[in-house]
Design a protein around this motif. Sequence first.
Motif, PDB file in Angstrom:
ATOM      1  N   ILE A 250      43.609  75.208  76.049  1.00 34.04           N
ATOM      2  CA  ILE A 250      42.796  74.006  76.267  1.00 34.04           C
ATOM      3  C   ILE A 250      42.094  73.623  74.972  1.00 34.04           C
ATOM      4  CG2 ILE A 250      40.754  73.125  77.466  1.00 34.04           C
ATOM      5  CD1 ILE A 250      41.641  74.876  79.871  1.00 34.04           C
ATOM      6  N   GLU A 251      41.521  74.596  74.290  1.00 37.54           N
ATOM      7  CA  GLU A 251      40.852  74.323  73.016  1.00 37.54           C
ATOM      8  C   GLU A 251      41.837  73.758  71.998  1.00 37.54           C
ATOM      9  OE1 GLU A 251      37.706  76.930  70.980  1.00 37.54           O
ATOM     10  OE2 GLU A 251      39.575  77.460  69.933  1.00 37.54           O
ATOM     11  N   PHE A 252      43.041  74.297  71.961  1.00 36.53           N
ATOM     12  CA  PHE A 252      44.063  73.805  71.040  1.00 36.53           C
ATOM     13  C   PHE A 252      44.384  72.338  71.330  1.00 36.53           C
ATOM     14  CE2 PHE A 252      48.655  73.175  70.220  1.00 36.53           C
ATOM     15  CZ  PHE A 252      48.670  73.355  68.845  1.00 36.53           C
ATOM     16  N   CYS A 253      44.495  71.981  72.602  1.00 38.74           N
ATOM     17  CA  CYS A 253      44.757  70.585  72.963  1.00 38.74           C
ATOM     18  C   CYS A 253      43.619  69.683  72.513  1.00 38.74           C
ATOM     19  CB  CYS A 253      44.967  70.453  74.468  1.00 38.74           C
ATOM     20  SG  CYS A 253      46.473  71.235  75.079  1.00 38.74           S
ATOM     21  N   THR A 254      42.389  70.145  72.661  1.00 37.75           N
ATOM     22  CA  THR A 254      41.244  69.348  72.223  1.00 37.75           C
ATOM     23  C   THR A 254      41.259  69.162  70.719  1.00 37.75           C
ATOM     24  OG1 THR A 254      39.945  70.220  74.080  1.00 37.75           O
ATOM     25  CG2 THR A 254      38.736  69.189  72.287  1.00 37.75           C
ATOM     26  N   LEU A 255      41.496  70.219  69.991  1.00 43.70           N
ATOM     27  CA  LEU A 255      41.512  70.157  68.530  1.00 43.70           C
ATOM     28  C   LEU A 255      42.572  69.204  68.000  1.00 43.70           C
ATOM     29  CD1 LEU A 255      41.043  73.896  67.519  1.00 43.70           C
ATOM     30  CD2 LEU A 255      39.623  72.004  66.739  1.00 43.70           C
ATOM     31  N   THR A 256      43.701  69.137  68.675  1.00 44.25           N
ATOM     32  CA  THR A 256      44.826  68.347  68.183  1.00 44.25           C
ATOM     33  C   THR A 256      44.839  66.922  68.714  1.00 44.25           C
ATOM     34  OG1 THR A 256      46.190  69.296  69.954  1.00 44.25           O
ATOM     35  CG2 THR A 256      46.308  70.346  67.785  1.00 44.25           C
ATOM     36  N   VAL A 266      42.713  71.774  82.310  1.00 42.33           N
ATOM     37  CA  VAL A 266      41.450  72.136  82.965  1.00 42.33           C
ATOM     38  C   VAL A 266      41.576  71.938  84.470  1.00 42.33           C
ATOM     39  CG1 VAL A 266      39.028  71.510  83.248  1.00 42.33           C
ATOM     40  CG2 VAL A 266      40.015  71.651  80.955  1.00 42.33           C
ATOM     41  N   GLU A 267      42.085  70.778  84.856  1.00 38.64           N
ATOM     42  CA  GLU A 267      42.192  70.460  86.283  1.00 38.64           C
ATOM     43  C   GLU A 267      43.115  71.441  86.995  1.00 38.64           C
ATOM     44  OE1 GLU A 267      42.183  66.227  88.154  1.00 38.64           O
ATOM     45  OE2 GLU A 267      44.257  66.740  87.682  1.00 38.64           O
ATOM     46  N   ARG A 268      44.207  71.823  86.321  1.00 38.23           N
ATOM     47  CA  ARG A 268      45.190  72.705  86.948  1.00 38.23           C
ATOM     48  C   ARG A 268      44.607  74.090  87.220  1.00 38.23           C
ATOM     49  NH1 ARG A 268      50.685  72.947  83.775  1.00 38.23           N
ATOM     50  NH2 ARG A 268      50.536  70.733  84.272  1.00 38.23           N
ATOM     51  N   HIS A 269      43.724  74.553  86.350  1.00 39.18           N
ATOM     52  CA  HIS A 269      43.230  75.935  86.465  1.00 39.18           C
ATOM     53  C   HIS A 269      41.754  76.013  86.841  1.00 39.18           C
ATOM     54  CE1 HIS A 269      46.985  77.438  84.766  1.00 39.18           C
ATOM     55  NE2 HIS A 269      46.890  76.494  83.853  1.00 39.18           N
ATOM     56  N   LEU A 270      41.138  74.885  87.135  1.00 37.60           N
ATOM     57  CA  LEU A 270      39.698  74.870  87.369  1.00 37.60           C
ATOM     58  C   LEU A 270      39.289  75.771  88.525  1.00 37.60           C
ATOM     59  CD1 LEU A 270      36.976  73.642  86.599  1.00 37.60           C
ATOM     60  CD2 LEU A 270      37.510  71.705  88.088  1.00 37.60           C
ATOM     61  N   ALA A 286      35.364  78.473  80.602  1.00 37.16           N
ATOM     62  CA  ALA A 286      34.361  77.443  80.877  1.00 37.16           C
ATOM     63  C   ALA A 286      33.940  76.730  79.594  1.00 37.16           C
ATOM     64  CB  ALA A 286      33.142  78.061  81.566  1.00 37.16           C
ATOM     65  N   ALA A 287      33.782  77.474  78.515  1.00 36.30           N
ATOM     66  CA  ALA A 287      33.381  76.854  77.246  1.00 36.30           C
ATOM     67  C   ALA A 287      34.466  75.920  76.728  1.00 36.30           C
ATOM     68  CB  ALA A 287      33.065  77.932  76.216  1.00 36.30           C
ATOM     69  N   SER A 288      35.710  76.385  76.745  1.00 35.47           N
ATOM     70  CA  SER A 288      36.812  75.550  76.265  1.00 35.47           C
ATOM     71  C   SER A 288      36.974  74.308  77.143  1.00 35.47           C
ATOM     72  CB  SER A 288      38.108  76.354  76.250  1.00 35.47           C
ATOM     73  OG  SER A 288      37.997  77.477  75.416  1.00 35.47           O
ATOM     74  N   ALA A 351      28.670  78.894  71.477  1.00 39.81           N
ATOM     75  CA  ALA A 351      28.172  77.627  70.938  1.00 39.81           C
ATOM     76  C   ALA A 351      29.226  76.969  70.062  1.00 39.81           C
ATOM     77  CB  ALA A 351      26.883  77.862  70.144  1.00 39.81           C
ATOM     78  N   ARG A 352      29.944  77.764  69.293  1.00 41.95           N
ATOM     79  CA  ARG A 352      31.009  77.195  68.456  1.00 41.95           C
ATOM     80  C   ARG A 352      32.145  76.649  69.317  1.00 41.95           C
ATOM     81  NH1 ARG A 352      29.724  81.827  65.360  1.00 41.95           N
ATOM     82  NH2 ARG A 352      31.533  82.989  66.156  1.00 41.95           N
ATOM     83  N   ARG A 353      32.457  77.327  70.398  1.00 43.42           N
ATOM     84  CA  ARG A 353      33.527  76.826  71.281  1.00 43.42           C
ATOM     85  C   ARG A 353      33.114  75.523  71.958  1.00 43.42           C
ATOM     86  NH1 ARG A 353      37.265  81.242  71.144  1.00 43.42           N
ATOM     87  NH2 ARG A 353      38.722  79.620  71.768  1.00 43.42           N
ATOM     88  N   LEU A 354      31.857  75.443  72.339  1.00 42.07           N
ATOM     89  CA  LEU A 354      31.374  74.229  73.007  1.00 42.07           C
ATOM     90  C   LEU A 354      31.351  73.027  72.060  1.00 42.07           C
ATOM     91  CD1 LEU A 354      28.436  75.782  75.055  1.00 42.07           C
ATOM     92  CD2 LEU A 354      30.489  74.728  76.024  1.00 42.07           C
ATOM     93  N   ALA A 355      31.309  73.281  70.771  1.00 46.65           N
ATOM     94  CA  ALA A 355      31.221  72.200  69.788  1.00 46.65           C
ATOM     95  C   ALA A 355      32.589  71.739  69.288  1.00 46.65           C
ATOM     96  CB  ALA A 355      30.367  72.658  68.606  1.00 46.65           C
ATOM     97  N   VAL A 356      33.662  72.256  69.826  1.00 46.65           N
ATOM     98  CA  VAL A 356      35.004  71.909  69.347  1.00 46.65           C
ATOM     99  C   VAL A 356      35.265  70.420  69.570  1.00 46.65           C
ATOM    100  CG1 VAL A 356      37.466  72.177  69.871  1.00 46.65           C
ATOM    101  CG2 VAL A 356      36.022  74.186  69.556  1.00 46.65           C
TER     102      VAL A 356
END
Length: 957
Positions: A250-256, A266-270, A286-288, A351-356
């Motif tokens: 999920i984080e990788f998708c956000t970054l890219t 997120v929805e699939r695994h929430l 949860a952070a990602s 905190a770093r993960r939440l700021a991605v």
Amino acid sequence: MSDEDLWRMLRGVTDMPYGAGQIAALEQLLRRVDAADDRHLAFITRMQATTSYIYGGEPAKSFVTFSWCLSEFDSDPQPYHQRHLHNLLWHFKYMVSGLLNFPEVPLDRTYAVLDDMERRYRAGGHSLQTVHKHRFRVADHVGDADAAAHWYRLWQTTPRDDLSDCAGCDPTSQVGYLADSGRDAEAVALAEPVLAGRLTCNEQPQAILTALLLPYLRTGRGESARDAHREAYRRLRGNLADLWDIGDHIEFCTLTGNEARAVELVERHLDWLDRPPSPAAAMHFAASAAAALRQAGRSGEATVYRRAAEGRPAGGVAALVLADELTRTATGLAERFDARNGTTHQSEWIARRLAVRPNGEHLPLSASVRRRAPRPTGDEPTTVPAGTRRQAGTTEAPVVTVPVDAGPDELLDLAERSWGRHDPATLRAALATFDERFDSTALPARTVAHRLALRAAERGDEDDIPGAIEMNRAALELYREAGETVTAQVVAGRLGVLLTRSDDDADEGLALVREAAEALDRDGDARQRAAAHDRVALALLHRERWSEALAALDRVPADAGGDPHLAARIALHRAHLLEQVERPDEARAAADESRRIGRELGVGELVTAACLTYARTVDDPAEAVTACDEALRVAPADAELPVRVSRARALLSAGRATEAVDEFVEAVTLCVERGAEGDSFLRWELANAYRMVGRLAEAAEVAEEAVLGLDRMGAQAEADRCRHLLAGVYAGLGEIDPALALLEQLAGNLDGPDNLPYRAQVLEEAGGILYDADRDAAGAERFAEAATAYRLGGLPLDELRARRREAYAWFWADDRPAAIRAVEQVDGLAATLAGQPEPPVTYELAMAAEAGARVLTAEGRPDEALARLVGVPDRLRSIEAFGEAAQVEVLTGELLLRLDRPADAEPLLRRVLAGLPADSRPVRQTAWLLARALDLLDRSDEAAALRTEHDIDPDDD
């Protein structure tokens, strides 16, 4: 239940895939084992349970089973304990990693387990390499960088042994450390030889590919990062134990810059957060997820569907609201870990993960949606003193002429003509100018009524049918008050057409259009008469009264009252009606006429609609593609989506599946960009196109998206059909357990009496997958369930096939009593079908005879087996089943040899061998049997020559 039965159950449970199902079966078995008081079995079952809890997503339960086994091992050593000592020592690694992930477990407890692990490893003469690795992991977890570096060096310099992690897992941890240390190039270089080798661990290659996502990205290897994401996520997506790694994706998708895909994940695994494998995994996910949802919320309104849980109904949640909730979850858990550890490391890390945020150039990841530059709609009016209309199919903003000195009636007449000529730009420009210049309260009733009628046209074009009806009713009343009877009948006809769209107002609508047509026949001009009868046809079309609608169109003059635009529309309406009454040749001719007129007029909207109708009615899919190509060149922006969908389907029918994939991707992208409904249905079609071109990984990804969307829409029937497709894709990928899980879900969904044939088919497919995977007993059970469903559905031939396959499966499972019972049921079914001449019946009866013969042969009853096969090959050849006929004759030859009749077997086997293709599978078996027959006939030279020719070892039994 005997101990032997319990051991057999344990073997069966061990063969199950990791997950909730296996855990439930193990816990049930454990209760029975404890009641049986078999210490050996209790120990082995708990050893298996420890592994199953870890990989099945319930690691907290493994602490209990591991402690029980360790205590049993220490308190009363038995010979069987030593046989499992290696696994017991291996489980120490699970415990150290697992204890770290639960903040309620004191850190001293983890250190104590590590010390015990080191003591036992030293006592056994084992390397401490993996002990150093796990001390490194503890130091890294609490944020002690110096200690982590110290233990990392020891881990890397201590020799490996058979208790070290596998060739994929050790480098995975190294890659993670190097990446966190900013040494991305080293991480990639370290992983390359690992990925080039063969990885057989349960956690690989998905774990190392996940660890490489950011190193690949930060070293400019975008394609490698994308491929790693796709392959790894596909392997992770079904396992609750991998929730932590799914957070990385999920984080990788956000970054890219793939916000939509991040939200989909997120929805699939929430709902997994309702039962996370550990607090650490929940914190990380949860952070990602919070970062992804916050980014999606910034891009616009976004809603996430959350499944129901105890005390919480299913429903949509605003992305930003959910992001705040998940932020609180992640930070709260981080604080608990820090309180346990005595540091602030976890809170800083979270905190770093939440700021991605998206970082750098967009990297396309989705197999179903492409990011595209915004495109002009092509129909926004531009009002200038002079200019020309936009040509159909172009995307430049149209330039429209609106006379500067035009009065109110002139402007409305211009708008009316523009509407009839499919010129929305001029329509809007004229009406906008009217509204700017004139106050309706100071205008005559006739003019106000005209503006209301055109406002109704605007509402209708926007698909606001209630609004259009309201405006038309108001216009009609004013026209009547003003004594404008002819124009009132025109508006009454338009109102009637709109009303027939609703069941409640259909009678009123039909009465209005018919009365208007009669009145305009008397008082209207030629164009008004033509349009009135066209409206009658449209109203009847809405009510699906096709023949009456065609009769109404027959009353329209050939030239449509001299209006070519109306003539084109009437030809198009005629084509639609002829299509409904299954007169495709006439429908095609009418569509072609509409297309011809549309071309002459230069109206892309008409040409597009006519081309789509032509494409639907033409037999040759290549012609359909050509028609869609023309439509695509001239289509207005709002018609591009249906054109691309039609073109994709035509390409698929024309055998151009690769091109169809690209067209479906464009269609899905358009659908998502415009917020149109139906993208889930299009993803389903796209998944099938990917399947047809052999791109199974993309097919799986897109079908998963489609199922999620269809479920969310409540379209269960379509979702189940897509699940069926997805199960086949999984099977093609070799992902047997996900395929079986889907088929099991489908069978459960199809529990109604109307669905029995489909349920039976699904169960039979599941049996086939299990049988092909050598899980024969489970396959036999599914075949038996399928046969029962076929029987209840009144399908005896299908029931016979399923029972035959059941008999084979029990045969290969070495459960001969069950196989005999299945054969007895096969015989009973065969008797009811005997004498029916249809080829499918002939085939199934023949194959049923062969199945029974094989089971009886294994039971030592060759005489009965041989009797079953009499005449079977000839019956198979009569329906051109030549391969099966040869197969039965080979079995006949084998039975003749078992009955000491080599003289009868030799000519039969020789004839079969001569007729088999040289590279076919039965050749070697037939040659072996023939050589055996020759030996028994004292023709050893011929037998030796035959063995040499077919490379058969003389000692091979």
